[in-house]
Motif scaffolding. Structure first.
Motif, PDB file in Angstrom:
ATOM      1  N   GLY A  82       0.806  -1.217   0.000  1.00 39.73           N
ATOM      2  CA  GLY A  82       0.000   0.000   0.000  1.00 39.73           C
ATOM      3  C   GLY A  82       0.837   1.263   0.000  1.00 39.73           C
ATOM      4  N   CYS A  83       0.167   2.412   0.026  1.00 33.89           N
ATOM      5  CA  CYS A  83       0.865   3.699   0.004  1.00 33.89           C
ATOM      6  C   CYS A  83      -0.027   4.765   0.616  1.00 33.89           C
ATOM      7  CB  CYS A  83       1.215   4.070  -1.438  1.00 33.89           C
ATOM      8  SG  CYS A  83       2.162   5.597  -1.532  1.00 33.89           S
ATOM      9  N   ASN A  84       0.571   5.610   1.469  1.00 40.69           N
ATOM     10  CA  ASN A  84      -0.193   6.700   2.087  1.00 40.69           C
ATOM     11  C   ASN A  84      -0.077   8.010   1.327  1.00 40.69           C
ATOM     12  OD1 ASN A  84      -1.003   5.023   4.060  1.00 40.69           O
ATOM     13  ND2 ASN A  84       0.240   5.898   5.687  1.00 40.69           N
ATOM     14  N   ASN A  85       0.739   8.022   0.267  1.00 36.24           N
ATOM     15  CA  ASN A  85       0.834   9.249  -0.524  1.00 36.24           C
ATOM     16  C   ASN A  85      -0.367   9.323  -1.469  1.00 36.24           C
ATOM     17  OD1 ASN A  85       3.329  10.040   0.574  1.00 36.24           O
ATOM     18  ND2 ASN A  85       4.323   8.477  -0.669  1.00 36.24           N
ATOM     19  N   MET A  86      -0.548  10.457  -1.996  1.00 35.92           N
ATOM     20  CA  MET A  86      -1.706  10.650  -2.885  1.00 35.92           C
ATOM     21  C   MET A  86      -1.238  11.357  -4.144  1.00 35.92           C
ATOM     22  SD  MET A  86      -4.846   9.768  -2.398  1.00 35.92           S
ATOM     23  CE  MET A  86      -5.558   8.650  -1.231  1.00 35.92           C
ATOM     24  N   CYS A  87      -0.300  10.765  -4.862  1.00 35.85           N
ATOM     25  CA  CYS A  87       0.140  11.388  -6.105  1.00 35.85           C
ATOM     26  C   CYS A  87      -1.066  11.432  -7.045  1.00 35.85           C
ATOM     27  CB  CYS A  87       1.283  10.611  -6.716  1.00 35.85           C
ATOM     28  SG  CYS A  87       2.688  10.510  -5.590  1.00 35.85           S
ATOM     29  N   ALA A  88      -1.257  12.580  -7.684  1.00 35.30           N
ATOM     30  CA  ALA A  88      -2.523  12.817  -8.392  1.00 35.30           C
ATOM     31  C   ALA A  88      -2.747  11.863  -9.559  1.00 35.30           C
ATOM     32  CB  ALA A  88      -2.548  14.270  -8.890  1.00 35.30           C
ATOM     33  N   PHE A  89      -1.663  11.336 -10.132  1.00 32.62           N
ATOM     34  CA  PHE A  89      -1.803  10.485 -11.321  1.00 32.62           C
ATOM     35  C   PHE A  89      -1.932   9.015 -10.979  1.00 32.62           C
ATOM     36  CE2 PHE A  89       2.620  11.479 -10.325  1.00 32.62           C
ATOM     37  CZ  PHE A  89       3.091  10.223 -10.035  1.00 32.62           C
ATOM     38  N   CYS A  90      -1.829   8.658  -9.697  1.00 29.12           N
ATOM     39  CA  CYS A  90      -1.562   7.261  -9.332  1.00 29.12           C
ATOM     40  C   CYS A  90      -2.784   6.565  -8.754  1.00 29.12           C
ATOM     41  CB  CYS A  90      -0.423   7.213  -8.327  1.00 29.12           C
ATOM     42  SG  CYS A  90       0.017   5.543  -7.858  1.00 29.12           S
ATOM     43  N   VAL A  91      -2.956   5.322  -9.151  1.00 29.86           N
ATOM     44  CA  VAL A  91      -4.121   4.561  -8.756  1.00 29.86           C
ATOM     45  C   VAL A  91      -3.825   3.673  -7.526  1.00 29.86           C
ATOM     46  CG1 VAL A  91      -3.806   2.478 -10.197  1.00 29.86           C
ATOM     47  CG2 VAL A  91      -6.070   3.551 -10.029  1.00 29.86           C
ATOM     48  N   VAL A  92      -2.531   3.576  -7.182  1.00 28.52           N
ATOM     49  CA  VAL A  92      -2.147   2.642  -6.103  1.00 28.52           C
ATOM     50  C   VAL A  92      -2.879   2.888  -4.781  1.00 28.52           C
ATOM     51  CG1 VAL A  92      -0.200   2.023  -4.574  1.00 28.52           C
ATOM     52  CG2 VAL A  92       0.057   1.919  -7.044  1.00 28.52           C
ATOM     53  N   PRO A  93      -2.998   4.156  -4.295  1.00 27.76           N
ATOM     54  CA  PRO A  93      -3.665   4.338  -3.004  1.00 27.76           C
ATOM     55  C   PRO A  93      -5.103   3.793  -3.007  1.00 27.76           C
ATOM     56  CG  PRO A  93      -2.575   6.366  -3.680  1.00 27.76           C
ATOM     57  CD  PRO A  93      -2.520   5.432  -4.845  1.00 27.76           C
ATOM     58  N   PHE A  94      -5.721   3.757  -4.181  1.00 21.98           N
ATOM     59  CA  PHE A  94      -7.112   3.277  -4.252  1.00 21.98           C
ATOM     60  C   PHE A  94      -7.181   1.762  -4.438  1.00 21.98           C
ATOM     61  CE2 PHE A  94      -6.760   7.541  -6.042  1.00 21.98           C
ATOM     62  CZ  PHE A  94      -7.536   8.237  -5.114  1.00 21.98           C
ATOM     63  N   GLY A 126       8.731  -2.285  -2.081  1.00 20.71           N
ATOM     64  CA  GLY A 126       7.586  -1.595  -1.505  1.00 20.71           C
ATOM     65  C   GLY A 126       7.287  -0.388  -2.379  1.00 20.71           C
ATOM     66  N   GLN A 127       6.081   0.142  -2.278  1.00 20.85           N
ATOM     67  CA  GLN A 127       5.764   1.344  -3.067  1.00 20.85           C
ATOM     68  C   GLN A 127       6.633   2.505  -2.595  1.00 20.85           C
ATOM     69  OE1 GLN A 127       3.855   1.213  -5.564  1.00 20.85           O
ATOM     70  NE2 GLN A 127       2.787  -0.707  -5.219  1.00 20.85           N
ATOM     71  N   ASN A 128       6.988   2.486  -1.329  1.00 17.36           N
ATOM     72  CA  ASN A 128       7.718   3.608  -0.741  1.00 17.36           C
ATOM     73  C   ASN A 128       8.558   3.053   0.413  1.00 17.36           C
ATOM     74  OD1 ASN A 128       8.520   6.094   0.102  1.00 17.36           O
ATOM     75  ND2 ASN A 128       6.539   6.709   0.924  1.00 17.36           N
TER      76      ASN A 128
END
Ligand code: SF4
Length: 374
Positions: A82-94, A126-128
């Motif tokens: 998972g990932c807690n960042n919210m990069c505007a282009f990225c679908v990973v957090p969802f 990891g994503q981050n």
């Protein structure tokens, strides 16, 4: 036969696959793999089996994957999900949910087990990775990424360690000093920049500026002058101007990337960018800017490879070179591919370490000869 769809896209596609087109029997999201046996049992009774729930805890600790198609030399170990960042282009957090780190002891045990099975290199994934954080429930001691790296590097000096991906805002001096202190931690960092324009970085919600990123690159080189850096770059993000594009070319030149993964922006449904901005850079402009970025990166890769000619690198042999069975192919610590002639009457094989003198290069490969082997 049962047909299933597994992974991040399962949640988004479930009604289309199950109800509209009736294509599949099982749909499983990325946090529900543990329930696969029950879901298969369910599907065998003729019911559609679905579990796409995202979890706040699931890390797949203590599930050791069977590594099919592996070369027996390089292994990949997930340390977080998972990932807690919210990069505007990225679908990973969802699609992958909130960030959660895996138990440190189980990661070290998995890496040790891989080493004992004969693997020579593990990549911590990891994503981050730099925001890895685990609190030992017995001692209450927190473990950060630098501490984890150190623990894994101590399994054996002949186990190489790599990691990916680093978010520029999270990689710390402590991680850089740990890398420097341990010869078996590879001197290579994947540090996605995405854009060289502070305005675009803000729209992307990357949480750093151009200056901040460049300072991080400088810091890496101060601590480890021999460290290679690669990047991800998105060109043609919403509202990107020619000046923004020039800023990206400029940050590439200043950062001297050894390699980049370069893409034209393509909107992903459900992301912040899809909701907030219009994908307004025309396709032909995106394509032209991407061509310019790729061309520049090819030059940078060639230039950085030329600087390596005359240097000796430790290389982990991965197999025969693509072109000839008379040559080996392997990677140095900086993740550069090296190709060199085999020598007769040696025990060298895939998984052996050798020292190779770089004698010539292309943009993608260093060619050389073995100067020392054990
Ligand atoms: S781009 Fe990376 S850091 Fe940003 S939201 Fe996606 S996974 Fe997280």
């Amino acid at each position: 036969m049962l047909i299933g769809v597994l992974g991040c896209m399962a949640e988004r596609l479930k009604s289309k696959l199950l109800e509209e087109e009736k294509l599949v029997d099982i749909v499983v999201g990325p946090d529900a793999y543990r329930s696969l046996p029950q879901l298969i049992d369910e599907a065998e009774t003729g019911t559609k089996a679905v579990n796409v729930l995202l979890s706040r805890e699931e890390t797949y600790a203590d599930i050791s994957p069977v590594r099919l198609n592996s070369n027996g030399i390089n292994a990949f170990v997930s340390i977080m999900r998972g990932c807690n960042n919210m990069c505007a282009f990225c679908v990973v957090p969802f699609t992958r949910g909130r960030e959660r780190s895996r138990d440190e002891a189980s990661i070290v045990a998995e890496c040790r087990d891989l080493f004992e099975q004969g693997y020579k290199e593990v990549t911590l994934l990891g994503q981050n990775v730099d925001s890895y954080y685990w609190v030992d429930p017995n001692t209450n001691h927190p473990v950060d990424f630098a501490m984890l790296l150190e623990k894994v590097s101590q399994i054996s000096p002949s186990l190489r360690i790599r990691f990916s991906t680093s978010h520029p805002k999270d990689i710390t001096d402590k991680v850089l000093h740990t890398m420097k202190a341990h010869a078996n931690i590879c001197k290579y960092i994947h540090l996605p920049v995405q854009s060289g324009s502070t305005r675009i970085l803000q729209l992307m919600n990357r949480t750093y500026t151009r200056e901040w990123y460049l300072a991080k690159v400088k810091r890496i080189k101060e601590i480890m002058p021999d460290c290679a850096i690669s990047a991800d770059i998105i060109t043609g993000f919403c509202t990107e101007t020619e000046q923004d594009h020039e800023d990206t070319l400029d940050i590439m030149r200043q950062s001297q990337y050894e390699y980049s993964y370069m893409f034209a922006y393509s909107e992903r449904p459900g992301t912040l960018a899809a909701k907030r901005y219009s994908d307004d850079v025309p396709d032909d402009v995106k394509k032209r800017r991407l061509d310019e970025i790729v061309k520049l990166q090819n030059n940078l890769s060639l230039e950085t490879n030329k600087k390596d000619i005359g240097k000796v690198f430790e290389v982990l042999i991965e197999g025969n070179s693509k072109k000839s069975n008379l040559q080996w192919m392997g990677r140095n610590s900086q993740n550069k591919v090296m190709v060199f002639d085999k020598i007769e009457n040696t025990q060298l094989q895939p998984g052996s370490f050798v020292h190779v003198l770089a004698e010539s290069c292309t943009q993608g490969t260093l060619m050389g000869k073995i100067v020392n082997h054990s």
